[in-house]
Scaffold this active site. Structure first.
Site, PDB file in Angstrom:
ATOM      1  N   CYS A  29      -1.595   9.096   2.633  1.00 26.95           N
ATOM      2  CA  CYS A  29      -1.401   8.573   1.273  1.00 26.95           C
ATOM      3  C   CYS A  29      -2.613   8.911   0.419  1.00 26.95           C
ATOM      4  O   CYS A  29      -2.538   8.885  -0.802  1.00 26.95           O
ATOM      5  CB  CYS A  29      -1.106   7.080   1.297  1.00 26.95           C
ATOM      6  SG  CYS A  29      -2.319   6.151   2.171  1.00 26.95           S
ATOM      7  N   GLU A  66       0.887  -1.169   0.000  1.00 26.34           N
ATOM      8  CA  GLU A  66       0.000   0.000   0.000  1.00 26.34           C
ATOM      9  C   GLU A  66       0.922   1.214   0.000  1.00 26.34           C
ATOM     10  O   GLU A  66       1.432   1.616   1.038  1.00 26.34           O
ATOM     11  CB  GLU A  66      -0.915  -0.075   1.233  1.00 26.34           C
ATOM     12  CG  GLU A  66      -2.129   0.793   1.155  1.00 26.34           C
ATOM     13  CD  GLU A  66      -1.936   2.095   1.879  1.00 26.34           C
ATOM     14  OE1 GLU A  66      -1.634   3.089   1.188  1.00 26.34           O
ATOM     15  OE2 GLU A  66      -2.063   2.125   3.107  1.00 26.34           O
TER      16      GLU A  66
HETATM   17  C1  UN1 Z   1      -2.589   6.165   4.859  1.00 21.39           C
HETATM   18  O1  UN1 Z   1      -2.394   7.371   4.698  1.00 21.39           O
HETATM   19  O2  UN1 Z   1      -1.630   5.340   4.769  1.00 21.39           O
HETATM   20  O3  UN1 Z   1      -8.467   6.987   3.996  1.00 21.39           O
HETATM   21  C2  UN1 Z   1      -3.875   5.567   5.266  1.00 21.39           C
HETATM   22  C3  UN1 Z   1      -7.725   7.555   4.802  1.00 21.39           C
HETATM   23  C4  UN1 Z   1      -7.393   6.828   6.090  1.00 21.39           C
HETATM   24  C5  UN1 Z   1      -6.228   5.920   5.912  1.00 21.39           C
HETATM   25  C6  UN1 Z   1      -5.025   6.524   5.289  1.00 21.39           C
HETATM   26  N1  UN1 Z   1      -8.549   6.059   6.498  1.00 21.39           N
HETATM   27  O4  UN1 Z   1      -7.283   8.671   4.621  1.00 21.39           O
END
Ligand code: UN1
Length: 523
Positions: A310, A276
Site C-alpha cells: 500500500c 488502512e
Molecule cells: C501494507 O502494504 O499494507 O511501510 C503495509 C511498509 C510496510 C508495511 C506495508 N512496513 O511498506
C-alpha cells in the site's frame, strides 16, 4: 551469468521442508477456523502458489456456524484475559516474539510461497512481526493514563484505559502476517482478544501464525481463543464480522472499496473501525536531490514486492530540469531488474498475486496509453522456464499527467507514473491532488523545500519522508493515512489507544457536593 547461477528451489521442495515445522499438512485439508480448537465446516479452498501456479495446500474454510463459535470463544477468553495484569499479557507476547524468532526462516519462506514475495521480503515481514511484539511487550508496562486537575475542591480527575473486547482483524494478501501482528500484538497487551479474517489468497500463513500463537498460549496457561481465526470470503465471513455487535472494533487493511463497505456496516451499529486502505504515493524529486539516493529509493519503492504494497511508489513528480537524467537512470535500472522465482537468490521482482492482478495491470497500462501516456520501459508479461502458471510482469514506467483517471486510481501492480513540475508549489499541489493520502516523500537537499513539504501546507499524507522512499516504514511510528486511505493508524506511537476504551473518572473525596461550572442547584 544468469543461466550459470543455481536454479531456484521448487515450490514443492520448499513446502515439503517447512510445512511440518509450521504444523501444516501438505496433503490433507488444513482446518481454517480456530476457536481454541481447530475446525471449519465450510468449502475447501485450494491455495495455489503465485510462484508457479502449483497447488500449495488445501484449507477447509469457516462456515457461518464456525464464525459464531469463534467469536463466542474469543468473547469468553476476553473476559479472563482482560483481568490479567497488562505486563503479564506482555509476557505472553514476549514468548510469541521468541517463537517467531525460532521460526523466522520457515515462516518467511511460507510468505514467499503463498504471497510470492522474494525471500528477503518474506523474512523481513516476519521481522516486522518480531519488532511489533517487542514494542508491545514494552507497551504492556506503559498503557499510561492521565491525572487531570479538577476545578472542584476535594476532587480529582483521571483518565484510564480499559480493554475493549473482541477486535476483528481483516487483512490483505500483500502483508499476510505482519499486519495481523501489528493488530493482534497491540490488542493482546491492551487486554483484547482478536478474531482474524485473513485474505483468502493467503490462508496458510494465517494458519501457521495461529498455530504458533496456540502453542505459546498453551505453554503460558492462557486460553488460545484470544487469537481466533476464521478463513472465508468477504460475503460469507467478512459481512458477519463487520455487522456483529460482539466485535466493538474492526481493523481492516485492503482496498478502498472494501474499506468503504466495512466503514458503512460498522458505522451502522456504532462500532469502531480502523481503516488502512489504498495509497497513491508520490516522490517529489527536486533539482538539488541526491539522484543516486533517489534512484535507489524509487526502485525499492516502485518495484519492491512487485508493486504490491500500500506504500508502493506510484508517482514521481520530478523537476523538469533533471527529468531526463533521472528517467534515463531509472529506465536503465528497470531493464536490468532480475525478475523470476522469488525463491531464487538475487531475484528482486517476483510474481503478481494472481490473474486478476495481471489483468488489472494490463488494463491500467492500456488506459494510460489511451490517455496519451508513453510507456518508457516494461509493461509486458514476463515468462521464463520453470515459472509455470506464475503471473510475472516487467515493472513499467509511464510518462503521464496527474489528473488522468488512471493515475488518480491505485492499481496494485508495478506501474510508475512520471510527471514533471516547474515550481515547488506546483509539485506540492500535484502530490496532494489524489483521493488517497497514505505515504509521500521528497528528495531534496534544500532545507526550505524539505520543511515546507513537512509543514501544514505540505504533504497531506499520514506518512511524509525526506530523502527516503515511500515504503518500508518502521513499526515504531503510527502507520496509516488520510482521505480515502481511511484515517486509521496502526502499529507504533499511540495507535494502541484505538484498541482500548477511554474512561474519564472524577472522584469526590470531600464531604460537600460542589457542581462543575459553579452551578447552584437546590441546597
Ligand atoms: C501494507 O502494504 O499494507 O511501510 C503495509 C511498509 C510496510 C508495511 C506495508 N512496513 O511498506
Amino acid at each position: 551469468m544468469a543461466s550459470k547461477s543455481p536454479a531456484a528451489p521448487t515450490v514443492a521442495s520448499v513446502a515439503k521442508s517447512i510445512f511440518p515445522k509450521l504444523g501444516l499438512s501438505l496433503k490433507a485439508a488444513n482446518p481454517g477456523a480456530f476457536w481454541g480448537e481447530w475446525g471449519g465446516a465450510g468449502e475447501i479452498l485450494e491455495k495455489r502458489s503465485p510462484i508457479d501456479g502449483s497447488l500449495l495446500g488445501r484449507v477447509k474454510q469457516a462456515a457461518p456456524g464456525d464464525y459464531d463459535r469463534a467469536v463466542a470463544a474469543a468473547q469468553k477468553a476476553f473476559l479472563v484475559w482482560r483481568d490479567l495484569p497488562a505486563p503479564k499479557r506482555g509476557e505472553v507476547i514476549r514468548c510469541y516474539g521468541n517463537a517467531l524468532r525460532d521460526l523466522k526462516t520457515e515462516l518467511g519462506q511460507l510468505v514467499s510461497l503463498e504471497a510470492g514475495k522474494i525471500l528477503a521480503e518474506g523474512e523481513g515481514e516476519v521481522q516486522e512481526m518480531i519488532d511489533i511484539c517487542d514494542y508491545a511487550v514494552g507497551l504492556s508496562r506503559q498503557l499510561f493514563g492521565l491525572t487531570i486537575a479538577s476545578e472542584r475542591p476535594g476532587h480529582h480527575m483521571r483518565e484510564t484505559w480499559h480493554p475493549l473486547g473482541v477486535v476483528g482483524i481483516i487483512s490483505a494478501f500483500n502483508f499476510p502476517v505482519a499486519v495481523w501482528a501489528w493488530n493482534s500484538a497491540l490488542a493482546a497487551v491492551c487486554g483484547d482478544s482478536t478474531i482474524w479474517k485473513p485474505s483468502e489468497k493467503t490462508p496458510l500463513t494465517a494458519i501457521a501464525c495461529i498455530k504458533i500463537a496456540e502453542k505459546v498460549c498453551r505453554e503460558c496457561g492462557v486460553d488460545p481463543a484470544i487469537f481466533a481465526l476464521v478463513i472465508g470470503d468477504g460475503p460469507a465471513i467478512g459481512e458477519l464480522m463487520t455487522s456483529d455487535r460482539r466485535v466493538p472494533l474492526i481493523s481492516a487493511t485492503g482496498s478502498t472499496r472494501m474499506g468503504k463497505r466495512v466503514g458503512e456496516v460498522v458505522a451502522k451499529r456504532f462500532g469502531r473501525s480502523l481503516l488502512e486502505l489504498g495509497g497513491n504515493n508520490a516522490i517529489i524529486v527536486a533539482p538539488s536531490a541526491d539522484l543516486k539516493l533517489a534512484k535507489r529509493a524509487i526502485l525499492f519503492g516502485a518495484v519492491g514486492t512487485a508493486g504490491q504494497r500500500c506504500t508502493t511508489t506510484r508517482r514521481i513528480i520530478v523537476h523538469e530540469s533533471i527529468k531526463d537524467e533521472l528517467v534515463e537512470s531509472l529506465v536503465t535500472a528497470y531493464r536490468q531488474l532480475p525478475i523470476g522465482s522469488p525463491l531464487k537468490s538475487g531475484t528482486l521482482v517476483g510474481p503478481l498475486i494472481d490473474a486478476m492482478s495481471l489483468q488489472g495491470m494490463m488494463s491500467a497500462i492500456a488506459e494510460a496509453k489511451k490517455s496519451g501516456g508513453k510507456v518508457l520501459v516494461g509493461g509486458e508479461r514476463f515468462t521464463a522456464k520453470g515459472l509455470g502458471e506464475g503471473y510475472y510482469v516487467a515493472p513499467c514506467i509511464i510518462e503521464a499527467k496527474n489528473d488522468w483517471p488512471v493515475v488518480q486510481h491505485e492499481t496494485f501492480a508495478p506501474i510508475l507514473y512520471v510527471m514533471t513540475y516547474r515550481d515547488f508549489a506546483e509539485a506540492l499541489e500535484m502530490q496532494n491532488d489524489v483521493p488517497q493520502g497514505l505515504s509521500s516523500a521528497i528528495f531534496t537537499t534544500d532545507l526550505r523545500e524539505a520543511e515546507q513539504f513537512l509543514s501544514s501546507r505540505g504533504s497531506d499524507c499520514g506518512i511524509a519522508n525526506v530523502n527516503i522512499g515511500t515504503s518500508g516504514a518502521e513499526i515504531g511510528g503510527a502507520f496509516g493515512g488520510e482521505k480515502e486511505t481511511g484515517g486509521g493508524r496502526e502499529s507504533g506511537s499511540d495507535s494502541w489507544r484505538a484498541y482500548m476504551r477511554r474512561q474519564t473518572v472524577t472522584v469526590n473525596y470531600s464531604n460537600a457536593l460542589p457542581l462543575a461550572q459553579g452551578i447552584k442547584f437546590g441546597d
